[in-house]
Design an enzyme around this catalytic site. Structure first.
Site, PDB file in Angstrom:
ATOM      1  N   ASN A   1     -51.672  56.822 -64.332  1.00 54.21           N
ATOM      2  CA  ASN A   1     -50.669  57.686 -64.969  1.00 54.21           C
ATOM      3  C   ASN A   1     -50.946  59.137 -64.552  1.00 54.21           C
ATOM      4  O   ASN A   1     -52.019  59.441 -64.034  1.00 54.21           O
ATOM      5  CB  ASN A   1     -50.665  57.503 -66.497  1.00 54.21           C
ATOM      6  CG  ASN A   1     -52.055  57.650 -67.093  1.00 54.21           C
ATOM      7  OD1 ASN A   1     -52.700  58.691 -66.936  1.00 54.21           O
ATOM      8  ND2 ASN A   1     -52.537  56.598 -67.746  1.00 54.21           N
ATOM      9  N   ASP A  14     -56.633  39.239 -59.259  1.00 58.85           N
ATOM     10  CA  ASP A  14     -57.024  40.463 -59.968  1.00 58.85           C
ATOM     11  C   ASP A  14     -57.460  41.494 -58.931  1.00 58.85           C
ATOM     12  O   ASP A  14     -58.421  41.267 -58.194  1.00 58.85           O
ATOM     13  CB  ASP A  14     -58.187  40.114 -60.907  1.00 58.85           C
ATOM     14  CG  ASP A  14     -58.672  41.313 -61.711  1.00 58.85           C
ATOM     15  OD1 ASP A  14     -58.345  42.473 -61.361  1.00 58.85           O
ATOM     16  OD2 ASP A  14     -59.392  41.086 -62.701  1.00 58.85           O
ATOM     17  N   VAL A  34     -53.584  47.254 -64.558  1.00 60.49           N
ATOM     18  CA  VAL A  34     -54.436  47.495 -63.386  1.00 60.49           C
ATOM     19  C   VAL A  34     -55.459  48.585 -63.699  1.00 60.49           C
ATOM     20  O   VAL A  34     -56.658  48.460 -63.387  1.00 60.49           O
ATOM     21  CB  VAL A  34     -53.556  47.919 -62.185  1.00 60.49           C
ATOM     22  CG1 VAL A  34     -54.402  48.416 -61.034  1.00 60.49           C
ATOM     23  CG2 VAL A  34     -52.670  46.758 -61.748  1.00 60.49           C
ATOM     24  N   ASP A  35     -54.996  49.667 -64.288  1.00 63.09           N
ATOM     25  CA  ASP A  35     -55.846  50.817 -64.607  1.00 63.09           C
ATOM     26  C   ASP A  35     -57.028  50.390 -65.485  1.00 63.09           C
ATOM     27  O   ASP A  35     -58.188  50.764 -65.230  1.00 63.09           O
ATOM     28  CB  ASP A  35     -54.974  51.844 -65.360  1.00 63.09           C
ATOM     29  CG  ASP A  35     -55.406  53.276 -65.122  1.00 63.09           C
ATOM     30  OD1 ASP A  35     -56.392  53.485 -64.397  1.00 63.09           O
ATOM     31  OD2 ASP A  35     -54.750  54.177 -65.685  1.00 63.09           O
TER      32      ASP A  35
HETATM   33  N1  AR6 Z   1     -54.733  42.950 -60.952  1.00 67.83           N
HETATM   34  C1  AR6 Z   1     -53.538  42.956 -60.300  1.00 67.83           C
HETATM   35  N2  AR6 Z   1     -52.366  43.182 -60.917  1.00 67.83           N
HETATM   36  C2  AR6 Z   1     -52.392  43.411 -62.241  1.00 67.83           C
HETATM   37  C3  AR6 Z   1     -53.592  43.438 -62.997  1.00 67.83           C
HETATM   38  C4  AR6 Z   1     -54.807  43.189 -62.295  1.00 67.83           C
HETATM   39  N3  AR6 Z   1     -55.981  43.202 -62.904  1.00 67.83           N
HETATM   40  N4  AR6 Z   1     -53.279  43.707 -64.284  1.00 67.83           N
HETATM   41  C5  AR6 Z   1     -51.937  43.841 -64.354  1.00 67.83           C
HETATM   42  N5  AR6 Z   1     -51.393  43.661 -63.123  1.00 67.83           N
HETATM   43  P1  AR6 Z   1     -49.384  48.117 -64.682  1.00 67.83           P
HETATM   44  P2  AR6 Z   1     -47.610  50.354 -63.955  1.00 67.83           P
HETATM   45  C6  AR6 Z   1     -49.984  43.734 -62.691  1.00 67.83           C
HETATM   46  O1  AR6 Z   1     -48.874  48.139 -66.077  1.00 67.83           O
HETATM   47  O2  AR6 Z   1     -46.395  49.576 -64.272  1.00 67.83           O
HETATM   48  C7  AR6 Z   1     -51.347  51.722 -67.310  1.00 67.83           C
HETATM   49  O3  AR6 Z   1     -51.564  51.802 -68.685  1.00 67.83           O
HETATM   50  C8  AR6 Z   1     -48.924  43.778 -63.763  1.00 67.83           C
HETATM   51  O4  AR6 Z   1     -48.616  42.465 -64.171  1.00 67.83           O
HETATM   52  O5  AR6 Z   1     -50.842  47.972 -64.461  1.00 67.83           O
HETATM   53  O6  AR6 Z   1     -47.624  51.182 -62.707  1.00 67.83           O
HETATM   54  C9  AR6 Z   1     -51.598  53.040 -66.601  1.00 67.83           C
HETATM   55  O7  AR6 Z   1     -52.601  53.789 -67.233  1.00 67.83           O
HETATM   56  C10 AR6 Z   1     -47.775  44.421 -62.987  1.00 67.83           C
HETATM   57  O8  AR6 Z   1     -47.138  43.448 -62.176  1.00 67.83           O
HETATM   58  O9  AR6 Z   1     -48.956  49.458 -63.872  1.00 67.83           O
HETATM   59  C11 AR6 Z   1     -50.271  53.734 -66.663  1.00 67.83           C
HETATM   60  O10 AR6 Z   1     -50.109  54.434 -67.868  1.00 67.83           O
HETATM   61  C12 AR6 Z   1     -48.465  45.420 -62.064  1.00 67.83           C
HETATM   62  O11 AR6 Z   1     -49.821  44.966 -61.991  1.00 67.83           O
HETATM   63  C13 AR6 Z   1     -49.274  52.608 -66.591  1.00 67.83           C
HETATM   64  O12 AR6 Z   1     -49.951  51.456 -67.087  1.00 67.83           O
HETATM   65  C14 AR6 Z   1     -48.442  46.870 -62.535  1.00 67.83           C
HETATM   66  O13 AR6 Z   1     -48.620  46.930 -63.935  1.00 67.83           O
HETATM   67  C15 AR6 Z   1     -48.833  52.305 -65.177  1.00 67.83           C
HETATM   68  O14 AR6 Z   1     -47.849  51.307 -65.200  1.00 67.83           O
END
Ligand code: AR6
Length: 180
Positions: A30, A16, A39-40
């Site tokens: 975003n 994480d 992540v956000d």
């Molecule tokens: N730690 C590390 N990696 C993670 C975590 C975590 N806690 N949670 C998810 N991932 P994403 P994006 C992985 O969706 O595609 C948000 O709503 C996840 O499995 O976080 O750039 C923002 O507000 C994936 O492999 O980011 C934006 O609107 C990777 O991190 C939008 O999502 C990225 O997933 C951004 O989308």
């Protein structure tokens, strides 16, 4: 997994990103810097409300895809957050790869500017934004290695991958860099 590039190092861990103890943590944000899931969500939950207050005040227009902005890290064990806006995957003809590489480069530039010796990246754009993981891994690592080879101060770049599949994709690419 760890690979040395001159005086710098790239490492991969599964976990994480909001729990990383390191100078700078990269958020997968975003363009509105409005918060969200993935992540956000984890980062804002861990950091507390001060980060959103700061980004609203400093960046009322948000941040375009391909760019990144800096804030404090609130209650997280880091000095800075870099809010990187990756591209939404729309099939590959909308400069998605270029925009992914550009937001990563911007974070590395911010790290240098703020004297960070360590920075943790998630797999930007590979979640809600649906960027294909193998292509993201290839371009994310290539952009980092290109940057590290071009500068002299040592830096630790850690990719924090949430699941085993994403970790595996990044590990295959990093392995292929050992002999390049
Ligand atoms: N730690 C590390 N990696 C993670 C975590 C975590 N806690 N949670 C998810 N991932 P994403 P994006 C992985 O969706 O595609 C948000 O709503 C996840 O499995 O976080 O750039 C923002 O507000 C994936 O492999 O980011 C934006 O609107 C990777 O991190 C939008 O999502 C990225 O997933 C951004 O989308």
């Amino acid at each position: 997994m760890k690979v040395q590039f001159d005086s710098s190092r790239v490492e991969l861990v599964q976990g994480d990103i909001s729990l990383q103890v390191i100078d700078a943590i990269v958020n997968a944000a975003n363009p509105q810097l409005a918060g969200g899931g993935g992540v956000d969500g984890a980062i804002h939950r861990g950091a507390g409300p001060s980060v959103m207050e700061e980004t609203r005040a400093r960046y009322p227009l948000g941040c375009p895809p391909g760019d990144a902005v800096v804030s404090g890290a609130g209650m997280l064990p880091a000095k800075y957050l870099f809010h990187a806006v990756g591209p939404v995957w729309r099939g590959g003809q909308q400069r998605e790869t270029e925009l992914l590489r550009s937001c990563i480069r911007r974070c590395l530039e911010l790290a240098l500017k703020h004297n960070c010796t360590g920075i943790a990246f998630p797999a930007i754009s590979t979640g809600a934004y649906r960027f294909p993981v193998d292509l993201a891994a290839e371009n994310s690592i290539d952009e980092v290695v290109l940057f590290l080879r071009g500068q002299s101060s040592p830096m630790l770049v850690r990719f924090v991958l949430f699941d085993a599949g994403t970790y595996g994709a990044f590990a295959r690419v990093l392995e292929s860099f050992v002999d390049r």
